[in-house]
Write a protein that holds these residues in place. Structure first.
Motif, PDB file in Angstrom:
ATOM      1  N   ARG A 206       0.826  -1.201   0.000  1.00 19.03           N
ATOM      2  CA  ARG A 206       0.000   0.000   0.000  1.00 19.03           C
ATOM      3  C   ARG A 206       0.867   1.260   0.000  1.00 19.03           C
ATOM      4  O   ARG A 206       0.628   2.205  -0.738  1.00 19.03           O
ATOM      5  CB  ARG A 206      -0.901  -0.024   1.235  1.00 19.03           C
ATOM      6  N   ALA A 210       1.506   4.242  -3.126  1.00 23.76           N
ATOM      7  CA  ALA A 210       1.499   5.690  -2.927  1.00 23.76           C
ATOM      8  C   ALA A 210       2.811   6.293  -3.430  1.00 23.76           C
ATOM      9  O   ALA A 210       2.822   7.317  -4.133  1.00 23.76           O
ATOM     10  CB  ALA A 210       1.293   6.014  -1.454  1.00 23.76           C
ATOM     11  N   TRP A 213       2.998   6.572  -7.331  1.00 25.08           N
ATOM     12  CA  TRP A 213       2.356   7.764  -7.911  1.00 25.08           C
ATOM     13  C   TRP A 213       3.228   8.988  -7.705  1.00 25.08           C
ATOM     14  O   TRP A 213       3.362   9.843  -8.582  1.00 25.08           O
ATOM     15  CB  TRP A 213       0.972   7.996  -7.290  1.00 25.08           C
ATOM     16  N   GLY A 255      -5.115   8.116  -7.473  1.00 31.95           N
ATOM     17  CA  GLY A 255      -4.363   7.668  -6.295  1.00 31.95           C
ATOM     18  C   GLY A 255      -5.289   7.030  -5.274  1.00 31.95           C
ATOM     19  O   GLY A 255      -5.013   5.957  -4.736  1.00 31.95           O
ATOM     20  N   LYS A 256      -6.424   7.687  -5.053  1.00 26.84           N
ATOM     21  CA  LYS A 256      -7.347   7.188  -4.033  1.00 26.84           C
ATOM     22  C   LYS A 256      -8.001   5.872  -4.474  1.00 26.84           C
ATOM     23  O   LYS A 256      -8.183   4.956  -3.661  1.00 26.84           O
ATOM     24  CB  LYS A 256      -8.405   8.254  -3.748  1.00 26.84           C
ATOM     25  N   ASP A 259      -5.492   3.083  -4.146  1.00 25.42           N
ATOM     26  CA  ASP A 259      -5.263   2.833  -2.727  1.00 25.42           C
ATOM     27  C   ASP A 259      -6.429   2.075  -2.101  1.00 25.42           C
ATOM     28  O   ASP A 259      -6.246   1.149  -1.309  1.00 25.42           O
ATOM     29  CB  ASP A 259      -5.051   4.159  -1.999  1.00 25.42           C
TER      30      ASP A 259
END
Lengths: 274, 275
Positions: A206, A210, A213, A255-256, A259
């Motif tokens: 995870r 992040a 990106w 990104g969200k 994730d």
């Protein structure tokens, strides 16, 4: 946009006492609560731009940003930028985290590998991400290789660190019990050590995503002809602040979403392996 | 005894399929732990022969080397000098002829009860035979209803039964029990002692068990070995080797029982008048 629904973060802690305002609000579904702030921001944005409090050349209206998106979509450029960026992130993330897993396992399990590698890997890790860019561009030119390599570097370290640390802290009693039953080497790794660190692997993944990106934008800002990072510099040079803001929003959304997907997998893994 | 009937043993093939019980021999076994600063002798000149099929309980104060002695049989630890052997096999490295149950259940949390027991199966066990053996062990330990549960979903006593079943799945020549009931509450512990006796009746392997509980030792053992220090030298050695012939279940008010208990407590440095 389904991202807020999927976000895992802290569930509202329940207090037994009288129902205060906070508690009443907490009764609403979580996805609804998550949407309050974005919607409010959008409202404020709309308000300050249409009333002229903020000049349009420093902040365009939401409508203008949507129009910019439509314009880019029609030309087919937006799809191209998003596609190439996503491809770089996924490729770099996959290779980087796989390498992180392998080296993390090596350093976490073998004292020899730990002694030989830890210092060097730690030193590499201390190099700020942007410092790599000129060197990679020089070595690999402006092509895909340099960008994907930078993302590999970014994705490698979180997985490496979490996996090597977690393997060192696998319950020694479990390992001893398995050894007493004759498990050793790869069989011990497969039966006890790897399953024990599955949750740690996922939290490493995870973090790595992040980072991927983050490093993508770094790579694309400094030398690309396509991708979301390129769109940022390009829009800056052309004074297209509407496209700039569009790109930032797109980065937040993608990104969200990625994730949220990986956090779903993480939750499944924690249920399955603990 | 209630539990003896609760765990009334089905006529299983476990006993029939048992590998033969093995004797255990300790010849001049000593163990010294050395660090840079000091070396500490834990065991000194232990000479002990345990007959095949015997239930032997090793008693001793905390830190006297009971567990170290047990670990030298499983091969998790090696003596500094001396030889440990099980049957004709001289222990060198992990000893696959024996199986261990520890004070903690040490179950893999991501595996079901059934899968945890399967961990104990000998490496070359054929799948069908393995599954049948596990079913028998589940029944023997009263865990059939919990077979698909995870360790975190069962009680401490059940987890310890799983640990016992896992050890038995190995069909060990020697069953090593390292304070297996030490962390359980008093009632559960009594039930587990009864279970152990019924298991031994249908599965007559050699049992070598470590405990610091004198009553537990007197309940279970065919023979009690006390480890302790003598004044002249460092490290613990055998200070008492007591054969018990009384049949099970044993009355705690029998004369022998009381006399043995007082004697053992005194050896362990406790005044029997107070306990």
């Amino acid at each position: 946009m389904s991202a807020p629904q999927l976000s895992t973060d802290r569930a509202g802690s329940q207090r037994p006492k009288k129902a205060g305002l906070g508690e009443v609000i907490l009764r609403a579904p979580k996805w609804l609560l998550s949407l309050i702030l974005p919607v409010a921001l959008l409202g404020i944005w709309q308000f300050v731009t249409t009333t002229g409090i903020v000049a349009p050349w420093s902040l365009p209206t939401p409508g203008a940003v949507i129009a910019a998106a439509g314009e880019l979509l029609e030309g087919g450029d937006l799809g191209k930028h998003i596609g190439i960026s996503t491809q770089r992130v996924l490729l770099g993330f996959a290779i980087g985290s796989l390498l992180g897993l392998v080296f993390g396992a090596l350093v976490g399990l073998s004292k020899l590998a730990d002694a030989l590698l830890s210092l060097s890997i730690g030193a590499l890790r201390a190099v700020p991400s942007l410092a790599w860019v000129p060197l990679l561009v020089l070595w690999m030119k402006m092509g895909e290789d340099s960008k994907v390599t930078l993302i590999i570097i970014g994705a490698f370290f979180p997985v490496f660190t979490t996996v090597s640390l977690a393997l060192r802290h696998v319950d020694a009693q479990l390992v001893e019990a398995a050894r007493a039953f004759g498990f050793k080497g790869l069989k011990l790794l497969r039966t006890v050590q790897l399953p024990a660190v599955v949750p740690a692997i996922f939290s490493g993944l995870r973090l790595a995503l992040a980072q991927a990106w983050l490093f993508l934008v770094a790579a694309e800002l400094l030398g690309a002809s396509m991708g979301l990072g390129f769109l940022l510099t390009d829009s800056q040079n052309n004074g297209r602040i509407d496209r700039l803001i569009l790109t930032i929003i797109l980065l937040a959304i993608f990104g969200k979403i990625t994730d949220a997907l990986i956090s779903l997998a993480e939750r499944w893994a924690i249920r399955r392996w603990t | 005894m209630i539990m003896a009937t609760a765990y009334a043993l089905p006529h299983t093939d476990v006993a029939a399929s048992t590998s033969t019980a093995l004797d255990v021999n300790f010849a001049n076994v000593s163990r010294t732990f050395s660090t840079k600063k000091e070396s500490r002798t834990v065991l000194r000149d232990v000479n002990l022969h345990i007959n095949a099929g015997e239930v032997v309980v090793i008693l001793g104060a905390s830190g006297c080397g009971k567990s170290t002695l047990l670990r030298s049989v499983s091969g998790l630890d090696a003596p500094s000098t001396g030889i440990v052997s099980t049957g004709a096999h001289q222990v060198d490295g992990i000893n696959e002829l024996c199986a261990v149950a520890f004070q903690e259940p040490r179950l893999l949390p991501w595996r079901s009860v059934r899968e945890n027991i399967a961990l104990g199966l000998a490496p070359k066990t054929e799948a069908g035979a393995g599954a049948a053996l596990i079913n028998e062990l589940l029944e023997l330990t009263g865990l059939t209803h919990a077979a698909e549960l995870r360790p975190r979903e069962i009680s401490g006593g059940m987890a310890q039964r799983v640990s016992l079943a896992r050890a038995l799945a190995r069909r060990p020549g020697v069953l090593l029990l390292d304070e297996p009931f030490g962390a359980l509450d008093a009632l559960t512990r009594m039930n587990m002692q009864d279970l152990l006796l019924s298991i031994h009746a249908s599965f007559p392997t050699t049992v070598l068990m470590v405990t610091h509980d004198v009553d537990e030792a007197l309940n279970l053992a065919d023979r009690i070995v006390v480890l302790g220090r003598t004044e002249d030298a460092p490290g613990a050695t055998v200070v008492e080797d007591l054969a018990l012939n009384a049949a099970h279940p044993r009355s705690h008010s029998a004369e022998d029982f009381i006399a043995h208990r007082a004697h053992l407590l005194r050896l362990l440095g406790v005044d029997p008048a107070n306990h």
